[in-house]
Design a protein around this motif. Structure first.
Motif, PDB file in Angstrom:
ATOM      1  N   ALA A 164      63.267 -37.994  34.466  1.00 16.77           N
ATOM      2  CA  ALA A 164      64.176 -36.953  34.942  1.00 16.77           C
ATOM      3  C   ALA A 164      64.185 -35.730  34.021  1.00 16.77           C
ATOM      4  CB  ALA A 164      65.595 -37.517  35.052  1.00 16.77           C
ATOM      5  N   LEU A 165      64.318 -34.572  34.642  1.00 13.39           N
ATOM      6  CA  LEU A 165      64.409 -33.314  33.902  1.00 13.39           C
ATOM      7  C   LEU A 165      65.675 -32.577  34.326  1.00 13.39           C
ATOM      8  CD1 LEU A 165      60.731 -31.989  34.197  1.00 13.39           C
ATOM      9  CD2 LEU A 165      61.775 -33.118  32.216  1.00 13.39           C
ATOM     10  N   TYR A 166      66.204 -31.770  33.398  1.00 11.39           N
ATOM     11  CA  TYR A 166      67.399 -30.970  33.656  1.00 11.39           C
ATOM     12  C   TYR A 166      67.064 -29.518  33.332  1.00 11.39           C
ATOM     13  CZ  TYR A 166      69.395 -35.608  33.591  1.00 11.39           C
ATOM     14  OH  TYR A 166      69.645 -36.936  33.847  1.00 11.39           O
ATOM     15  N   ALA A 167      67.418 -28.619  34.238  1.00  9.59           N
ATOM     16  CA  ALA A 167      67.017 -27.219  34.098  1.00  9.59           C
ATOM     17  C   ALA A 167      68.211 -26.308  33.848  1.00  9.59           C
ATOM     18  CB  ALA A 167      66.280 -26.761  35.359  1.00  9.59           C
ATOM     19  N   GLY A 168      67.998 -25.335  32.978  1.00 12.21           N
ATOM     20  CA  GLY A 168      68.998 -24.299  32.734  1.00 12.21           C
ATOM     21  C   GLY A 168      68.381 -22.946  33.014  1.00 12.21           C
ATOM     22  N   ALA A 169      69.127 -22.067  33.648  1.00  7.01           N
ATOM     23  CA  ALA A 169      68.633 -20.732  33.978  1.00  7.01           C
ATOM     24  C   ALA A 169      69.610 -19.696  33.448  1.00  7.01           C
ATOM     25  CB  ALA A 169      68.459 -20.583  35.488  1.00  7.01           C
ATOM     26  N   ASP A 170      69.185 -18.942  32.446  1.00  2.32           N
ATOM     27  CA  ASP A 170      70.018 -17.865  31.899  1.00  2.32           C
ATOM     28  C   ASP A 170      69.687 -16.599  32.691  1.00  2.32           C
ATOM     29  OD1 ASP A 170      71.861 -16.682  30.165  1.00  2.32           O
ATOM     30  OD2 ASP A 170      70.286 -15.989  28.823  1.00  2.32           O
ATOM     31  N   LEU A 171      70.564 -16.247  33.610  1.00  2.00           N
ATOM     32  CA  LEU A 171      70.308 -15.202  34.591  1.00  2.00           C
ATOM     33  C   LEU A 171      70.765 -13.832  34.112  1.00  2.00           C
ATOM     34  CD1 LEU A 171      69.438 -14.481  37.510  1.00  2.00           C
ATOM     35  CD2 LEU A 171      71.746 -15.115  38.238  1.00  2.00           C
ATOM     36  N   HIS A 172      69.854 -12.846  34.230  1.00  2.00           N
ATOM     37  CA  HIS A 172      70.161 -11.452  33.897  1.00  2.00           C
ATOM     38  C   HIS A 172      69.823 -10.566  35.086  1.00  2.00           C
ATOM     39  CE1 HIS A 172      70.751 -12.528  29.658  1.00  2.00           C
ATOM     40  NE2 HIS A 172      69.671 -13.291  29.781  1.00  2.00           N
ATOM     41  N   GLY A 173      70.054  -9.276  34.935  1.00  2.00           N
ATOM     42  CA  GLY A 173      69.791  -8.366  36.035  1.00  2.00           C
ATOM     43  C   GLY A 173      68.322  -8.231  36.374  1.00  2.00           C
ATOM     44  N   LEU A 226      72.622 -24.774  28.914  1.00  2.00           N
ATOM     45  CA  LEU A 226      72.908 -25.081  30.316  1.00  2.00           C
ATOM     46  C   LEU A 226      72.239 -26.396  30.717  1.00  2.00           C
ATOM     47  CD1 LEU A 226      72.397 -21.492  31.782  1.00  2.00           C
ATOM     48  CD2 LEU A 226      74.548 -22.754  31.786  1.00  2.00           C
ATOM     49  N   ALA A 227      70.972 -26.551  30.342  1.00  2.00           N
ATOM     50  CA  ALA A 227      70.248 -27.776  30.668  1.00  2.00           C
ATOM     51  C   ALA A 227      70.856 -28.979  29.943  1.00  2.00           C
ATOM     52  CB  ALA A 227      68.775 -27.609  30.291  1.00  2.00           C
ATOM     53  N   GLU A 228      71.232 -28.777  28.682  1.00  2.00           N
ATOM     54  CA  GLU A 228      71.789 -29.862  27.878  1.00  2.00           C
ATOM     55  C   GLU A 228      73.110 -30.364  28.452  1.00  2.00           C
ATOM     56  OE1 GLU A 228      72.090 -32.412  24.350  1.00  2.00           O
ATOM     57  OE2 GLU A 228      70.546 -31.609  25.682  1.00  2.00           O
ATOM     58  N   GLN A 229      73.938 -29.465  28.950  1.00  2.00           N
ATOM     59  CA  GLN A 229      75.221 -29.883  29.533  1.00  2.00           C
ATOM     60  C   GLN A 229      75.002 -30.736  30.779  1.00  2.00           C
ATOM     61  OE1 GLN A 229      78.555 -26.628  29.153  1.00  2.00           O
ATOM     62  NE2 GLN A 229      76.599 -25.597  29.305  1.00  2.00           N
ATOM     63  N   LEU A 230      73.992 -30.390  31.560  1.00  2.00           N
ATOM     64  CA  LEU A 230      73.670 -31.202  32.729  1.00  2.00           C
ATOM     65  C   LEU A 230      73.217 -32.597  32.300  1.00  2.00           C
ATOM     66  CD1 LEU A 230      71.766 -28.584  34.923  1.00  2.00           C
ATOM     67  CD2 LEU A 230      73.951 -29.660  35.481  1.00  2.00           C
ATOM     68  N   ARG A 231      72.392 -32.637  31.264  1.00  2.00           N
ATOM     69  CA  ARG A 231      71.898 -33.930  30.770  1.00  2.00           C
ATOM     70  C   ARG A 231      73.035 -34.818  30.282  1.00  2.00           C
ATOM     71  NH1 ARG A 231      70.272 -36.617  26.067  1.00  2.00           N
ATOM     72  NH2 ARG A 231      71.152 -34.981  24.731  1.00  2.00           N
ATOM     73  N   LEU A 232      74.008 -34.213  29.606  1.00  2.00           N
ATOM     74  CA  LEU A 232      75.119 -34.970  29.037  1.00  2.00           C
ATOM     75  C   LEU A 232      76.230 -35.265  30.046  1.00  2.00           C
ATOM     76  CD1 LEU A 232      75.460 -33.060  25.630  1.00  2.00           C
ATOM     77  CD2 LEU A 232      74.424 -35.313  26.010  1.00  2.00           C
ATOM     78  N   GLY A 233      76.134 -34.639  31.221  1.00  2.00           N
ATOM     79  CA  GLY A 233      77.168 -34.855  32.241  1.00  2.00           C
ATOM     80  C   GLY A 233      78.451 -34.120  31.963  1.00  2.00           C
ATOM     81  N   ILE A 234      78.378 -33.010  31.232  1.00  2.00           N
ATOM     82  CA  ILE A 234      79.584 -32.241  30.892  1.00  2.00           C
ATOM     83  C   ILE A 234      79.528 -30.819  31.451  1.00  2.00           C
ATOM     84  CG2 ILE A 234      80.047 -33.574  28.813  1.00  2.00           C
ATOM     85  CD1 ILE A 234      78.807 -31.234  27.196  1.00  2.00           C
ATOM     86  N   PHE A 235      78.637 -30.582  32.400  1.00  2.00           N
ATOM     87  CA  PHE A 235      78.495 -29.235  32.960  1.00  2.00           C
ATOM     88  C   PHE A 235      79.759 -28.862  33.737  1.00  2.00           C
ATOM     89  CE2 PHE A 235      76.994 -26.080  36.037  1.00  2.00           C
ATOM     90  CZ  PHE A 235      76.184 -25.275  35.246  1.00  2.00           C
ATOM     91  N   PRO A 236      80.441 -27.759  33.357  1.00  2.00           N
ATOM     92  CA  PRO A 236      81.700 -27.366  34.024  1.00  2.00           C
ATOM     93  C   PRO A 236      81.417 -26.666  35.349  1.00  2.00           C
ATOM     94  CG  PRO A 236      81.182 -25.796  32.299  1.00  2.00           C
ATOM     95  CD  PRO A 236      80.099 -26.822  32.254  1.00  2.00           C
ATOM     96  N   GLU A 237      81.299 -27.438  36.388  1.00  2.00           N
ATOM     97  CA  GLU A 237      80.863 -26.917  37.669  1.00  2.00           C
ATOM     98  C   GLU A 237      81.936 -26.078  38.364  1.00  2.00           C
ATOM     99  OE1 GLU A 237      78.438 -28.687  41.559  1.00  2.00           O
ATOM    100  OE2 GLU A 237      79.093 -29.992  39.925  1.00  2.00           O
ATOM    101  N   SER A 238      81.494 -24.968  38.945  1.00  2.00           N
ATOM    102  CA  SER A 238      82.384 -24.072  39.696  1.00  2.00           C
ATOM    103  C   SER A 238      82.155 -24.252  41.194  1.00  2.00           C
ATOM    104  CB  SER A 238      82.114 -22.606  39.328  1.00  2.00           C
ATOM    105  OG  SER A 238      82.473 -22.330  38.004  1.00  2.00           O
TER     106      SER A 238
END
Length: 265
Positions: A8-17, A106-118
């Motif tokens: 399994a892989l977990y992805a983080g995307a730091d989004l800019h303009g 962002l990816a690490e929070q998903l892996r740890l199960g602590i991502f504060p989802e909106s």
């Protein structure tokens, strides 16, 4: 390939303009991929194409421009999670923070199960809600100009009329002040700005009301004493699906109507 816990892989995307920094980590927390790409779906999908079948979830912050990113990937059945930036502060002792560390986190929070989802507001009604927010912009501008108008009169020792009286003012009323022609010019332009802001606010309100009025989420708050058309639309459209709140106690904190408290020992 079937995704298992081992691969399994977990992805983080730091989004800019104008760009997106992508980061992937595995189940052990090891970074396996990092890349900055242009801010468009084609570039994002191309970069992640070798990994999609292993990506459990992709996390992105709720920034000003998340719509195209989240909607576009969800239409491709990607598991995208929108995060609350206020609840994902990194370790305070970190010496350097940048796009790379933000995407990693962002990816690490998903892996740890602590991502504060909106909550991802429904795409089809999002433009209606956003239109009502623009109405608030015009209402605020109207108030600011009203205060400026009154302050200008008081600067020259004249009483400022209330908002209701000011609505009846004409060019003759401005001329009757006997003030310098450039002061009158200021008053005239301010009066025009008040009326233009009012016109635009009412235009938005009428069109949004036509869409919101027949719906159950609008009718429910309108049954509360003191809630009129404007506030009823605000409550309904900012809340979204009321069923996502299990009780009034869950809804109150969402509205910032519950006192915050911090205590220790």
């Amino acid at each position: 390939m079937q995704t298992t816990k081992a691969n399994a892989l977990y992805a983080g995307a730091d989004l800019h303009g104008n760009n997106v920094f992508l980061s992937l980590c595995d189940q052990e927390g090891n970074t396996v991929f990092r890349k900055r790409v242009k801010a468009n779906l084609a570039a994002v999908n191309a970069a992640l194409d070798p990994f999609w079948d292993r990506i459990v979830a992709l996390g992105v912050e709720s920034t000003f421009n998340w719509y195209w990113f989240v909607d576009g990937l969800r239409e491709k059945d990607r598991n995208v999670k929108l995060g609350n930036p206020a609840k994902m502060e990194q370790y305070k002792g970190i010496k350097i923070t940048n796009d790379l560390t933000d995407a990693d986190w962002l990816a690490e929070q998903l892996r740890l199960g602590i991502f504060p989802e909106s909550y991802i507001y429904p795409k089809e009604t999002r433009p209606v809600r956003d239109a009502l927010r623009r109405r608030q912009l015009f209402v605020r501008r109207r108030t600011q100009v009203l205060l400026s108008f009154g302050g200008l009169l008081e600067r020259y020792g004249l009483d400022a009329p209330g908002a209701r009286k000011l609505e009846q003012w004409t060019l003759k009323d401005i001329q009757a002040t006997g003030l310098d022609e450039f002061v009158q010019l200021q008053l005239e332009t301010l009066l025009e700005a008040i009326r233009e802001s009012d016109r635009l606010a009412k235009k938005v309100e009428q069109q949004v009301l036509a869409v919101a009025k027949p719906t159950k989420p609008y009718r429910r708050p309108r049954g509360v004493t003191g809630i009129g058309d404007a506030l009823g639309m605000l409550v309904a459209l900012e809340s979204g699906d009321f069923s996502r709140f299990k009780s009034a106690g869950d809804y109150a904190p969402y509205c910032r109507a519950e006192k915050s408290e911090y205590s220790a020992n």
